[in-house]
Write a protein that holds these residues in place. Structure first.
Motif, PDB file in Angstrom:
ATOM      1  N   MET A 194       6.034   6.916   9.317  1.00  0.00           N
ATOM      2  CA  MET A 194       5.355   6.469   8.095  1.00  0.00           C
ATOM      3  C   MET A 194       5.530   4.964   7.902  1.00  0.00           C
ATOM      4  N   ASN A 195       6.721   4.452   8.167  1.00  0.00           N
ATOM      5  CA  ASN A 195       6.952   3.014   8.037  1.00  0.00           C
ATOM      6  C   ASN A 195       6.109   2.227   9.035  1.00  0.00           C
ATOM      7  N   ARG A 196       5.994   2.736  10.265  1.00  0.00           N
ATOM      8  CA  ARG A 196       5.169   2.056  11.271  1.00  0.00           C
ATOM      9  C   ARG A 196       3.702   2.055  10.849  1.00  0.00           C
ATOM     10  N   ILE A 197       3.238   3.154  10.285  1.00  0.00           N
ATOM     11  CA  ILE A 197       1.854   3.228   9.811  1.00  0.00           C
ATOM     12  C   ILE A 197       1.640   2.230   8.669  1.00  0.00           C
ATOM     13  N   LEU A 198       2.532   2.249   7.692  1.00  0.00           N
ATOM     14  CA  LEU A 198       2.383   1.366   6.536  1.00  0.00           C
ATOM     15  C   LEU A 198       2.493  -0.103   6.912  1.00  0.00           C
ATOM     16  N   ASP A 199       3.321  -0.423   7.891  1.00  0.00           N
ATOM     17  CA  ASP A 199       3.470  -1.817   8.341  1.00  0.00           C
ATOM     18  C   ASP A 199       2.200  -2.349   8.986  1.00  0.00           C
ATOM     19  N   ASN A 200       1.509  -1.498   9.734  1.00  0.00           N
ATOM     20  CA  ASN A 200       0.311  -1.945  10.442  1.00  0.00           C
ATOM     21  C   ASN A 200      -0.588  -0.745  10.749  1.00  0.00           C
ATOM     22  N   MET A 251       0.849  -1.174   0.000  1.00  0.00           N
ATOM     23  CA  MET A 251       0.000   0.000   0.000  1.00  0.00           C
ATOM     24  C   MET A 251       0.895   1.238   0.000  1.00  0.00           C
ATOM     25  N   LYS A 252       0.495   2.206  -0.776  1.00  0.00           N
ATOM     26  CA  LYS A 252       1.232   3.460  -0.838  1.00  0.00           C
ATOM     27  C   LYS A 252       0.369   4.570  -0.251  1.00  0.00           C
ATOM     28  N   ALA A 253       0.991   5.473   0.468  1.00  0.00           N
ATOM     29  CA  ALA A 253       0.264   6.578   1.096  1.00  0.00           C
ATOM     30  C   ALA A 253       0.129   7.745   0.130  1.00  0.00           C
ATOM     31  N   SER A 254      -1.014   8.414   0.214  1.00  0.00           N
ATOM     32  CA  SER A 254      -1.191   9.679  -0.496  1.00  0.00           C
ATOM     33  C   SER A 254      -1.386  10.760   0.564  1.00  0.00           C
ATOM     34  N   PHE A 255      -1.035  11.976   0.222  1.00  0.00           N
ATOM     35  CA  PHE A 255      -1.082  13.088   1.161  1.00  0.00           C
ATOM     36  C   PHE A 255      -2.126  14.109   0.736  1.00  0.00           C
ATOM     37  N   HIS A 256      -2.917  14.554   1.688  1.00  0.00           N
ATOM     38  CA  HIS A 256      -3.776  15.710   1.452  1.00  0.00           C
ATOM     39  C   HIS A 256      -2.830  16.874   1.161  1.00  0.00           C
ATOM     40  N   PRO A 257      -3.152  17.743   0.203  1.00  0.00           N
ATOM     41  CA  PRO A 257      -2.231  18.843  -0.131  1.00  0.00           C
ATOM     42  C   PRO A 257      -1.815  19.691   1.076  1.00  0.00           C
ATOM     43  N   GLU A 258      -2.734  19.918   1.992  1.00  0.00           N
ATOM     44  CA  GLU A 258      -2.384  20.721   3.166  1.00  0.00           C
ATOM     45  C   GLU A 258      -1.451  19.969   4.114  1.00  0.00           C
TER      46      GLU A 258
END
Length: 96
Positions: free
Chosen positions: A39-45, A1-8
Motif C-alpha cells: 500500500m505504501n509503494r502504491i501511494l508513493d507512486n 492521497m488516501k486510498a478507499s476500498f471497494h467493500p468486496e
C-alpha cells in the motif's frame, strides 16, 4: 492521497488475514507487513505498477500470492480487489 476500498476488497483482505492468522501468528504478521508495504509503494507512486486491465493497475504483495488491484486519478485511489493469484483471474472486473 488516501486510498478507499471497494467493500468486496475489504472482505478479501480480511479473509486472507484471518486465513493466515488461523494457521500461524508469525506468518499473519508478515502478511500484514507485506500488505502495508504494498500500500505504501502504491501511494508513493501509483503510476509505478503495470496496467492489468483497462485503467486498473496491479501491485504484487511481496512473498505472498496476492495482488492489490487499483485505479487512481488526480484526487482518488480506489482498491478494487485484493486478489489471490491462483484463483479466478479477472473475477473483480465486474465490480463497479
Amino acid at each position: 492521497m488516501k486510498a478507499s476500498f471497494h467493500p468486496e476488497s475489504t472482505a478479501e483482505l480480511e479473509g486472507a488475514m484471518n486465513w493466515y492468522l488461523a494457521r500461524d501468528d508469525e506468518v499473519s504478521k508478515r502478511f500484514a507487513y507485506a500488505v502495508d508495504d504494498a500500500m505504501n509503494r502504491i501511494l508513493d507512486n501509483p503510476d509505478r505498477f503495470p496496467l492489468v486491465c483497462g485503467n486498473f493497475r496491479g501491485c504484487r504483495i511481496t512473498k505472498f500470492p496476492y495482488q492489490i488491484i487499483y485505479r487512481f486519478g488526480k484526487d482518488f485511489l480506489r482498491i478494487q480487489a485484493v486478489a489471490h493469484l491462483s484463483r479466478r483471474l479477472g473475477y473483480w472486473k465486474k465490480r463497479r
